[in-house]
Design an enzyme around this catalytic site. Structure first.
Site, PDB file in Angstrom:
ATOM      1  N   THR A 317      -4.301   8.863  -1.010  1.00 31.60           N
ATOM      2  CA  THR A 317      -5.249   8.054  -1.785  1.00 31.60           C
ATOM      3  C   THR A 317      -6.310   7.436  -0.887  1.00 31.60           C
ATOM      4  O   THR A 317      -6.197   7.456   0.335  1.00 31.60           O
ATOM      5  CB  THR A 317      -4.536   6.907  -2.540  1.00 31.60           C
ATOM      6  OG1 THR A 317      -4.083   5.949  -1.576  1.00 31.60           O
ATOM      7  CG2 THR A 317      -3.341   7.407  -3.351  1.00 31.60           C
ATOM      8  N   CYS A 318      -7.324   6.833  -1.522  1.00 36.09           N
ATOM      9  CA  CYS A 318      -8.438   6.276  -0.762  1.00 36.09           C
ATOM     10  C   CYS A 318      -8.141   4.878  -0.230  1.00 36.09           C
ATOM     11  O   CYS A 318      -8.996   4.265   0.408  1.00 36.09           O
ATOM     12  CB  CYS A 318      -9.683   6.221  -1.648  1.00 36.09           C
ATOM     13  SG  CYS A 318     -10.126   7.843  -2.249  1.00 36.09           S
ATOM     14  N   ASP A 319      -6.950   4.365  -0.497  1.00 35.73           N
ATOM     15  CA  ASP A 319      -6.620   3.003  -0.081  1.00 35.73           C
ATOM     16  C   ASP A 319      -6.056   2.969   1.335  1.00 35.73           C
ATOM     17  O   ASP A 319      -5.199   3.786   1.693  1.00 35.73           O
ATOM     18  CB  ASP A 319      -5.584   2.438  -1.065  1.00 35.73           C
ATOM     19  CG  ASP A 319      -5.339   0.955  -0.861  1.00 35.73           C
ATOM     20  OD1 ASP A 319      -5.794   0.418   0.169  1.00 35.73           O
ATOM     21  OD2 ASP A 319      -4.689   0.348  -1.723  1.00 35.73           O
TER      22      ASP A 319
END
Ligand SMILES: *Cc1c(COP(=O)(O)O)cnc(C)c1O
Length: 367
Positions: A317-319
């Site tokens: 994910t982009c986190d």
């Protein structure tokens, strides 16, 4: 599971994928059942509600610990009969109580007076177990911070329940999850002895002692064998509680070993001298246990003997919090490499999400 076997199955089924091993699940159940001889095992569905897992445990004659209407639906779908279920959520809405009663569950856990009042309309049908808190600061996951009445007040609550005309059957506790100290159960059982004696003097005959869950499994560091771990508990029970029905609510020790994860390297980048590998599974997926359960899972990979570099394993994910391992020494991995993680069955899929549009790992039953 052997690395090469997991790799082969992963190429067949695609990644990320969790392999649910029937034989390991049975072995975990049989080992615990032998170690806790005479104790009825109520599997804590919370730890992993996969129907195939529940069906394996049912075929081993397991019982089930359910907390919510959703968990009741799962066991119902698996064809489990309600008399094999115990409702352990200390806080319930009236509609939850009715849902469980309609299914046929009889045994419920309470830890406060307001909760007991909720059972007055159902006192003909419901039986109550009082949950006592037991502090375990040395344990990774404390399950007595939010629930349970202190031992010193447990008898009073039992007496109140009895005076309300409720049928009080026994006492439960949870010594903390991934609890590595068996003496915590003995400490709790010591309190139970006193409380049972006090109750008996008041004419209240308790029949059930529920020792909860908490039994540990090996992650990165090995724990005591389940036999050794349970020995003092079983000895105590046979000395002081031979006339009682003893039950337990194991979650992790049954579901943990049941699943192996295969994930794939989908990208890599050398950043400030550190190799970052991006996998197709992360903290928002099956590794959610890193976050909620504080667990680290043993890893195996191809080329284990190659030269090693300081590396990071990150999720897709982009986190930025989506990092599985930092400061880990790994051989140089290639895009497409498979990594295999063991002990991935407890509190993993159970709390995974679809965050950022990534689907949850597929589950494939093996053996
Ligand atoms: C979570 C939970 C369990 C299972 O605990 P494990 O540590 O996974 O064995 C059992 N009983 C209750 C009430 C729980 O909340």
């Amino acid at each position: 599971m052997e690395f090469s076997r997991a790799e082969e199955l992963a190429s067949q089924h695609g990644t990320p994928v969790l392999f649910l091993s029937q034989s390991r699940t049975r072995e975990a159940y049989r080992n615990l059942s032998a170690a806790l001889c005479g104790v009825d095992l109520y599997y804590a569905v919370k730890s992993n509600a996969q129907p195939e897992l529940i069906s394996i445990l049912e075929s081993e004659s397991g019982f089930f610990d359910v907390c919510t209407n959703g968990e009741i639906d799962v066991v119902k779908e698996c064809g489990i009969s309600a008399d094999r279920c115990l409702h352990t959520h200390p806080i319930k809405r009236d509609s939850d109580i009715r849902y469980a009663l309609d299914f046929g569950v009889k045994l419920f856990v309470c830890d406060n007076e307001d909760e007991l009042f909720k059972f007055i309309p159902y006192r003909e049908k419901a039986q109550i177990i009082i949950r006592m808190s037991i502090q375990n600061p040395g344990c990774l996951i404390n399950l007595s911070q939010k629930f349970g009445i202190v031992p010193e007040k447990t008898y009073d609550l039992i007496k109140k329940a009895h005076d309300m005309g409720l049928c009080v059957k026994g006492i439960s506790f949870h010594a903390g999850s991934q609890n590595e100290n068996p003496l915590k159960y003995i400490e709790a059982l010591d309190y139970c002895r006193d409380i049972c004696e006090q109750a008996a003097r008041a004419g209240i005959h308790l029949e059930i002692i529920d020792i909860g869950g908490g039994f540990p499994i090996s992650y990165l560091t090995p724990v005591l064998s389940i036999d050794t771990f349970c020995r003092p508990i079983v000895e105590y029970i046979s000395s002081y509680f031979s006339d009682y029905r003893i039950i337990a609510e194991p979650g992790r020790v049954l579901s943990g070993p049941s699943m192996t994860l295969a994930a794939k390297v989908i990208g890599r980048s050398l950043r400030s001298g550190v190799w970052w590998y991006y996998l197709d599974e992360g903290i928002y997926g099956s590794f959610s246990g890193k976050m909620f359960d504080h667990a680290d899972y043993p890893l195996s990979l191809a080329r284990p003997d190659d030269e090693r570099y300081n590396s990071v394993l990150a999720g897709p994910t982009c986190d930025s919090i989506d990092v599985i391992y930092e400061n880990i020494s790994l051989p140089l991995l290639e895009i497409g490499d498979i990594l295999v993680f063991e002990s991935m069955g407890a509190y993993t899929v159970a709390s995974s999400t679809n965050f950022n549009g990534f689907p949850k790992a597929k589950i494939v039953v093996v053996e």
